[in-house]
Design a protein around this motif. Sequence first.
Motif, short mmCIF file in Angstrom:
data_model
loop_
_atom_site.label_atom_id
_atom_site.label_comp_id
_atom_site.label_asym_id
_atom_site.label_seq_id
_atom_site.Cartn_x
_atom_site.Cartn_y
_atom_site.Cartn_z
N ILE A 63 -30.81 1.53 6.76
CA ILE A 63 -29.38 1.73 6.54
C ILE A 63 -28.88 0.85 5.40
CG2 ILE A 63 -27.11 1.28 7.57
CD1 ILE A 63 -28.10 2.38 10.16
N ASP A 64 -29.36 -0.39 5.33
CA ASP A 64 -28.93 -1.28 4.25
C ASP A 64 -29.30 -0.73 2.88
OD1 ASP A 64 -27.76 -3.12 5.90
OD2 ASP A 64 -29.55 -4.36 6.11
N SER A 65 -30.52 -0.24 2.74
CA SER A 65 -30.93 0.29 1.43
C SER A 65 -30.18 1.57 1.09
CB SER A 65 -32.44 0.54 1.42
OG SER A 65 -32.81 1.47 2.42
N PHE A 66 -29.72 2.29 2.11
CA PHE A 66 -28.93 3.50 1.85
C PHE A 66 -27.51 3.13 1.40
CE2 PHE A 66 -25.90 6.67 3.64
CZ PHE A 66 -26.21 7.73 2.80
N LEU A 67 -26.87 2.21 2.10
CA LEU A 67 -25.48 1.87 1.79
C LEU A 67 -25.34 0.94 0.59
CD1 LEU A 67 -24.09 1.35 5.40
CD2 LEU A 67 -23.82 3.36 3.95
N ASN A 68 -26.34 0.13 0.33
CA ASN A 68 -26.24 -0.87 -0.74
C ASN A 68 -27.18 -0.60 -1.91
OD1 ASN A 68 -24.38 -2.42 0.84
ND2 ASN A 68 -26.10 -3.20 2.02
N GLY A 69 -27.97 0.45 -1.81
CA GLY A 69 -28.92 0.74 -2.88
C GLY A 69 -28.24 1.23 -4.14
N LYS A 70 -28.82 0.88 -5.28
CA LYS A 70 -28.30 1.29 -6.59
C LYS A 70 -29.46 1.79 -7.44
CE LYS A 70 -25.14 -2.69 -6.40
NZ LYS A 70 -24.76 -3.96 -7.08
N ARG A 71 -29.11 2.53 -8.47
CA ARG A 71 -30.09 2.90 -9.49
C ARG A 71 -29.37 3.05 -10.82
NH1 ARG A 71 -30.59 8.05 -11.54
NH2 ARG A 71 -29.40 9.70 -10.51
N VAL A 72 -30.11 2.99 -11.90
CA VAL A 72 -29.53 3.12 -13.24
C VAL A 72 -29.58 4.59 -13.64
CG1 VAL A 72 -29.75 2.46 -15.65
CG2 VAL A 72 -30.24 0.79 -13.86
N ALA A 73 -28.43 5.13 -13.97
CA ALA A 73 -28.37 6.53 -14.40
C ALA A 73 -29.06 6.68 -15.75
CB ALA A 73 -26.92 7.00 -14.50
N THR A 74 -29.78 7.75 -15.91
CA THR A 74 -30.46 8.00 -17.18
C THR A 74 -29.46 8.42 -18.25
OG1 THR A 74 -30.88 10.33 -16.68
CG2 THR A 74 -32.52 8.71 -15.91
N ASP A 75 -29.86 8.29 -19.50
CA ASP A 75 -28.97 8.70 -20.60
C ASP A 75 -28.70 10.20 -20.54
OD1 ASP A 75 -28.82 6.12 -21.57
OD2 ASP A 75 -30.50 6.36 -22.96
N ALA A 76 -29.71 10.97 -20.11
CA ALA A 76 -29.50 12.42 -20.00
C ALA A 76 -28.43 12.73 -18.96
CB ALA A 76 -30.82 13.09 -19.63
N GLU A 77 -28.45 12.02 -17.83
CA GLU A 77 -27.43 12.24 -16.81
C GLU A 77 -26.05 11.83 -17.32
OE1 GLU A 77 -30.03 11.57 -12.70
OE2 GLU A 77 -29.19 9.85 -13.76
N ILE A 78 -25.97 10.69 -18.00
CA ILE A 78 -24.68 10.21 -18.49
C ILE A 78 -24.10 11.17 -19.52
CG2 ILE A 78 -23.57 8.35 -19.80
CD1 ILE A 78 -25.49 6.40 -18.45
N ASN A 79 -24.95 11.78 -20.34
CA ASN A 79 -24.48 12.72 -21.37
C ASN A 79 -24.25 14.13 -20.84
OD1 ASN A 79 -24.49 11.46 -24.28
ND2 ASN A 79 -26.26 10.57 -23.22
N ASN A 80 -24.52 14.33 -19.55
CA ASN A 80 -24.29 15.63 -18.94
C ASN A 80 -22.87 15.67 -18.37
OD1 ASN A 80 -24.27 18.02 -17.52
ND2 ASN A 80 -26.03 17.52 -16.23
N PRO A 81 -21.98 16.50 -18.93
CA PRO A 81 -20.58 16.52 -18.44
C PRO A 81 -20.46 16.98 -17.00
CG PRO A 81 -21.00 18.33 -19.98
CD PRO A 81 -22.21 17.45 -20.04
N ASN A 82 -21.47 17.69 -16.49
CA ASN A 82 -21.43 18.15 -15.10
C ASN A 82 -21.88 17.08 -14.11
OD1 ASN A 82 -20.60 20.78 -15.81
ND2 ASN A 82 -22.73 21.35 -16.29
N PHE A 83 -22.41 15.97 -14.62
CA PHE A 83 -22.82 14.87 -13.76
C PHE A 83 -21.63 13.94 -13.54
CE2 PHE A 83 -24.68 10.61 -13.09
CZ PHE A 83 -25.48 10.88 -11.98
N PRO A 84 -21.09 13.84 -12.32
CA PRO A 84 -19.86 13.05 -12.08
C PRO A 84 -20.14 11.54 -12.07
CG PRO A 84 -20.64 13.96 -10.02
CD PRO A 84 -21.57 14.48 -11.07
N PHE A 85 -20.44 11.00 -13.23
CA PHE A 85 -20.88 9.61 -13.31
C PHE A 85 -19.87 8.65 -12.70
CE2 PHE A 85 -20.71 5.57 -15.64
CZ PHE A 85 -21.96 5.07 -15.35
#
Length: 807
Positions: A620-642
């Motif tokens: 549960i801790d890793s689910f509620l507190n887990g993070k990851r770095v968004a890729t540049d492709a995801e950030i440049n995708n307007p459909n990805f709600p960054f």
Amino acid sequence: MDYIKDIHPSGDLPYPNLIRALASDDQQGYLMEPQLAAGEMAANGLQRTKEDQALEDEVVQHYETFGSLSHVFQKERLGHGVHEWVFFRRNRGTFEHGLGREDEDTYECAKYNILRHAQEYDNNNPNYGVAEPGLVKDMDQTMLNLANYPFLSGAVMSAPLMPRRVPFTKSQSEKVAAVEGQFTIPRHSQPSALTWVFGTPELCLKLMTEIGYRWGDLSNLSRTCQTVMFAINQLAAHVDLTSSNFMNLNLSDRMINEKIARKKANGIRDPKIPAPGSTAFTIVSSVRGSYTGAPAGEDAPNKHGYPAAPKGAYYRPAYEHRVIDTWKLISSIAVRGTHMKILHLHSVPNLDVSVLEMCLDRLPNLEVLGIHNCELLHFGTAIPVMDAIIAHNEKPGNNFLRADFSPYYYYGIQRQSDGRTGEYGVIASDQGTIETRRAVAAVLCTLIPLAICHGIDWFSPGTGMRMFLDRLPWELGSVRYIIEAIYHIYDFMHCRHRLVGGKAMLAKLSHEDLDKWYRAMRHTLNNDLVLAVHGKAMDRKTLDAMMTSRGKFTLVTCEFCHVDLPAYFFTQQSMNRQANQRKCTGCQLRTYLNTQVDNFHQEKKEVIRQLFNDSQITSIDSFLNGKRVATDAEINNPNFPFWDFAVTNRDDFRMVGDLYAPSVVLDGRPGPLVLSEYKEIWLWKEKLFCAMIYARHNIDLGFQRAQETIAHRRQQVEQLDSDYFDGLNTPHETIENRNRRDEFIRDIDQELARCGQGQMGGRYGATAAANWDTSISRYRQLAQALAGVPQNNGPYPVWDNAKIGFL
């Protein structure tokens, strides 16, 4: 069973008690052996043989706790020689496991009241002793009206242990005689000691920890009087999944204070965000609101008194909202889990074994756990659920958890016009591949030893699992003896039967004698198991064929659950395979349940995978507190709600964004040159969003698409039928027409099953599962035969047909 005793205080049934009747009139129709000594003959000619009597005497002499061996009974058939049967043992030794009831026969026969499984196009009168009982009336009609439950107005309960309205007071009674959905004024005053115990929260909580892990006993206790009912309801924190009201259990005290501070900063003078109360006793379930009926009222019942289909409805949240409830439940356990002592989970969506395991990791002080009728926790998950509880109890620092589990029960489709084929309980549809009685018993052969080894009680009367097993359509009166037979096999395999005389006697006995007694006792115990599942006496040759190979007692090992079982628990196709590929019916049932399509089962399992199937999520801790770095492709995708997922909110990034102005993309998102810490997103937000999108597209909208598919297929079937009856040019076209029609009908059945509006059937009408419709019909026929209702006026006598000659 309460209904029978409510209308018959003496405990009598409205129809003949077949267990008693068969014991005297047709012993072969029931599983328990007649009370006859060796060589003794009953009045109807049934005689117990003296076969193996000397061997039995030796076993009884040296193992006093074991009981008798299996006995062979015979009866001469006119013109057909002697017929032999083997019965379930009456003398099963001295070990008591607390599996029976005082009124066992009445309790078992009461299950066959047709009002419990009413039929739309059948006479539902439970008076089986007459040929034309007439329509139901009075209390029977009231019970028949419950066939539409829960679509009824005036229901007094809205959730498990939760009355719809507060107690009726005397001041109210002076103004109105009754309020719909509310209990009436109590007729009797309760003893002061009872009122004091249940009125003291600490004592009431202590009582709940002692009885709360047995759902049958707890629910029966709550129904004894209104004092107990309302005291338990007041003690429990009841989470409402229908309105997603978690009473702020998912918010920590710090989060509540922050919310209050933000509201004050926005100009709200006295913001009120109630802090959650005690969570020592927590119940999580859906809560039904008021039934919204049709303005013109419900339609009249049909000619049999069966109520018309309800026109009203209850509010049901979309499944994508159920995903939010799953996140709230996880958050509530993360925040308040250490304070929970009793937790009941009733009909909780998106709860499977993996989610349960994560929850248990955050409940170190939990003492009582109840898991009841959760859709993804069907009977096929019983062993994994047991393993999860055992693992929790073995973890250092955790309290011993007394758990109760009721697998999901599959009701039959209510209306026959919508595709009803039966009510099977353990499966939703009978596709002609699973003999459910044998399959459930085979699973119990693994489950019961696990429970005994680890001190978990799931099988005594009053537990949730026993209630589930009691609801399944077994042969008459057999469920208690099935469980008992497995207990006895466990006792034997763990050497609980001690040799009389101990080591001194052991030194005097030969290896051949010990081996002979061992085989005879093990053979007898497995005979009992097969006979209990079969539900009545079995032909001796048939039983021996299942138990022996080349004249020696032999069991077959299932290569999947690794349990030694009689061949009775394997299909012929499985037995024809190589030894390392044989699969018992229990493992086949588990596979079937895990791969079923009914009620969008696979789509609901995929929602769980969308939420938690990630290498980073292990708790549960890793689910509620887990993070990851968004890729540049995801950030440049307007459909990805960054910005919906981002750890850093947009305003905070805007304050430092000038330093990275050339690298900002789209709506102010961090570009390639920005530090990775500004690109981090919350895992739980991303997973929650993806799971909600999937649930909406595949379940909520999937239901609508399935309805369109059903309508389209029905039009195609009508066109094919029209072409067929108009006449086709060649036999090949006729065959092709009928084959395509069969395929479309199969598609319609599958889509109806996926929507919960129908049941899939086997190819060419094949059936295998036990169902209540057939069981009750057979009981009624036997009861009428015993009462002399059908008359046999044929010219030839039928062997042994004094009362049930039509069988």
